[in-house]
Design an enzyme around this catalytic site. Structure first.
Site, PDB file in Angstrom:
ATOM      1  CG  HIS A 123      -1.910   0.995   1.381  1.00 19.86           C
ATOM      2  ND1 HIS A 123      -1.650   2.275   1.783  1.00 19.86           N
ATOM      3  CD2 HIS A 123      -3.242   0.931   1.154  1.00 19.86           C
ATOM      4  CE1 HIS A 123      -2.793   2.955   1.807  1.00 19.86           C
ATOM      5  NE2 HIS A 123      -3.772   2.171   1.435  1.00 19.86           N
ATOM      6  CG  ASP A 200       0.552  -2.545   6.240  1.00 21.29           C
ATOM      7  OD1 ASP A 200      -0.371  -2.591   7.079  1.00 21.29           O
ATOM      8  OD2 ASP A 200       0.498  -1.872   5.193  1.00 21.29           O
ATOM      9  CD  GLN A 203      -6.942  -4.236   3.726  1.00 18.62           C
ATOM     10  OE1 GLN A 203      -7.894  -4.994   3.849  1.00 18.62           O
ATOM     11  NE2 GLN A 203      -7.091  -2.926   3.546  1.00 18.62           N
ATOM     12  CE  LYS A 226      -7.247   0.203   6.050  1.00 23.43           C
ATOM     13  NZ  LYS A 226      -8.012   0.544   4.850  1.00 23.43           N
ATOM     14  CB  CYS A 364      -3.657   3.263  -1.614  1.00 23.26           C
ATOM     15  SG  CYS A 364      -4.643   4.711  -1.292  1.00 23.26           S
TER      16      CYS A 364
HETATM   17  N1  PLP Z   1      -1.726  -0.801   4.614  1.00 22.95           N
HETATM   18  C1  PLP Z   1      -2.660  -1.478   3.925  1.00 22.95           C
HETATM   19  C2  PLP Z   1      -2.344  -2.844   3.397  1.00 22.95           C
HETATM   20  C3  PLP Z   1      -3.910  -0.900   3.698  1.00 22.95           C
HETATM   21  O1  PLP Z   1      -4.831  -1.558   3.012  1.00 22.95           O
HETATM   22  C4  PLP Z   1      -4.154   0.408   4.214  1.00 22.95           C
HETATM   23  C5  PLP Z   1      -5.448   1.062   3.950  1.00 22.95           C
HETATM   24  O2  PLP Z   1      -6.169   0.723   3.032  1.00 22.95           O
HETATM   25  C6  PLP Z   1      -3.152   1.045   4.939  1.00 22.95           C
HETATM   26  C7  PLP Z   1      -1.952   0.417   5.121  1.00 22.95           C
HETATM   27  C8  PLP Z   1      -3.352   2.415   5.501  1.00 22.95           C
HETATM   28  O3  PLP Z   1      -4.330   2.383   6.492  1.00 22.95           O
HETATM   29  P1  PLP Z   1      -4.820   3.756   7.159  1.00 22.95           P
HETATM   30  O4  PLP Z   1      -5.225   4.652   6.042  1.00 22.95           O
HETATM   31  O5  PLP Z   1      -5.960   3.335   8.033  1.00 22.95           O
HETATM   32  O6  PLP Z   1      -3.678   4.306   7.936  1.00 22.95           O
END
Ligand code: PLP
Length: 406
Positions: A123, A200, A203, A226, A364
């Site tokens: 992401h 990370d 998800q 999430k 993203c």
């Molecule tokens: N990492 C992953 C794999 C994501 O899908 C997302 C958000 O879609 C993020 C990081 C960023 O999350 P946030 O915008 O809640 O900080």
């Protein structure tokens, strides 16, 4: 409580509503998940009866709120099976957590010519903070590629881990390809060379159990919104010995011990990384969400989602002209696809009018789209409150879309 899908759905007020006079079918959970009543009530109740700034008061409300905040930290510790609450830092979300590590770790350990290793399926939140670090320090960003199924190329990993690699930052599960990465293997290989690993989990946590000690990762991040909690809150887990060594990310109240004009000393963990008035209602709301999941049972949730996921794959697979992007065998219930000759926005707009919420675009993950030479996909992302009937409705919706547009 056990797994009772009707009961579960009735726990989520937003799912009861209609859009365009059709029952809402919410399949955009990868972007954000809906909140059970217990989370909504917890946050409202905090505002109505207990609101007070934490850690700084000896009066009743402040002590109550501080107690609940610290108990939320314990709930998150238990959820991740971290060794201690010192290792749990509340942040603004996964993005905030990654930026914290990229800055603090980068300040301490990264210098010109060093390498940071990420993957091609990250992401943007797990790309840009590292790029910014590389720009600041003159370091080099290296990328582990994935194959057309969306699986990491682990042979390349062996080449990419070098004496210059300072950290590996990898997504546990991909938000656009659905792949659950073989993170234990990556961690084992990185650790064999003394390289720490950040995962990370934005998800992953809403789909399956995570045990940071079993994984042996050095950092783990996720967002509250999430995983059925409030927005604007998230978690950074870090091994205590590692966090102790890192400088703070932001300066401000609460993260300090003594402040003098000729120098300041910092608070102990985890407060060293929680500058200013934190989102304490968000953290307590997150704990309410985790308690709710616990009451259903993570195993039961996982088993249900597995069935839902295989059903969705089978049904989408039967649609002619539908191509799924991301076909790794180990996956979360996220489905990125394209319909032959149909623009993603047109399809999503028609589905929307049927009450079906899906997402379109790059999610993203522009490098993932570049890999396949496409502009974006339609993404249906499901969680444990979705049903087989909703999948059937999606399939009918896609068939109608095809009829209308071709
Ligand atoms: N990492 C992953 C794999 C994501 O899908 C997302 C958000 O879609 C993020 C990081 C960023 O999350 P946030 O915008 O809640 O900080």
């Amino acid at each position: 409580m056990g797994f009772n899908i009707n009961q579960i759905r009735s726990d989520f007020p937003i799912l009861q509503q209609q859009v365009y006079n059709k029952p809402l079918i919410y399949l955009d959970n990868g972007a954000t998940t809906q909140k059970p009543r217990v989370v909504i009530d917890t946050v409202r109740d905090l505002q109505e009866t207990q609101n007070s700034s934490i850690h700084r008061g000896i009066h009743y409300l402040s002590e109550q709120m501080t107690g609940r905040y610290e108990s939320a930290r314990e709930t998150v510790r238990a959820f991740l099976n971290a060794a201690s609450t010192q290792e749990i830092i509340f942040t603004s979300g996964a993005t905030g957590s990654i930026n914290t590590v990229a800055f603090s770790f980068g300040e301490k350990y990264v210098k010109s010519g060093d390498e940071i290793l990420i993957s091609e399926m990250e992401h943007h939140s797990n790309i840009v903070p590292w790029q910014m670090l590389c720009e600041r320090k003159g370091a080099i960003l290296k990328v582990i590629p994935f194959n057309d199924n969306g699986e990491l190329n682990l042979e390349k990993l062996d080449e990419l881990l070098t004496d210059k690699t300072r950290i590996v930052a990898l997504t546990h599960a991909s938000n656009s390809l659905a792949t659950i990465n073989p993170v234990k293997e990556v961690i084992r290989k990185a650790h064999a060379r003394g390289i720490p690993v950040l995962l990370d989990g934005a998800q992953m946590v809403q789909h399956g159990e995570v045990d940071v000690r079993e994984l042996d990762c050095d950092f783990y991040v996720f967002s509250s919104h999430k995983i059925f909690g409030p927005t604007g809150s998230g978690v950074l887990y870090g091994k205590e010995a590692m966090l102790e060594e890192l400088p703070p990310y932001q300066g401000g109240g609460d993260m300090v011990d003594q402040v003098r004009f000729d120098g300041t000393s910092y608070n102990s963990l985890p407060f060293k990384f929680e500058a200013g008035t934190t989102n304490y209602t968000g953290a307590i709301g997150l704990a309410a969400a985790l308690d709710y999941l616990q009451s259903i049972g993570f195993q039961a949730i996982g088993q249900y989602e597995k069935k839902l996921s295989s059903y969705t794959l089978e049904k989408l697979g039967e649609i002619q002209g539908l191509k799924i992007y991301g076909n790794a065998p180990d996956r979360i219930s996220v489905f990125s696809f394209l319909l032959d000759g149909i623009h993603t926005y047109d399809a999503a707009m028609i589905l929307d009018k049927m009450g079906i919420a899906v997402r379109t675009g790059t999610h993203c993950t522009q490098p993932v789209m570049d890999h396949f030479g496409i502009e974006g996909t339609i993404r249906a992302s499901l969680v444990f409150y979705n049903t087989m009937e909703e999948v059937d409705a999606l399939v009918i919706g896609i068939q109608r879309t095809k009829e209308m547009l071709s």
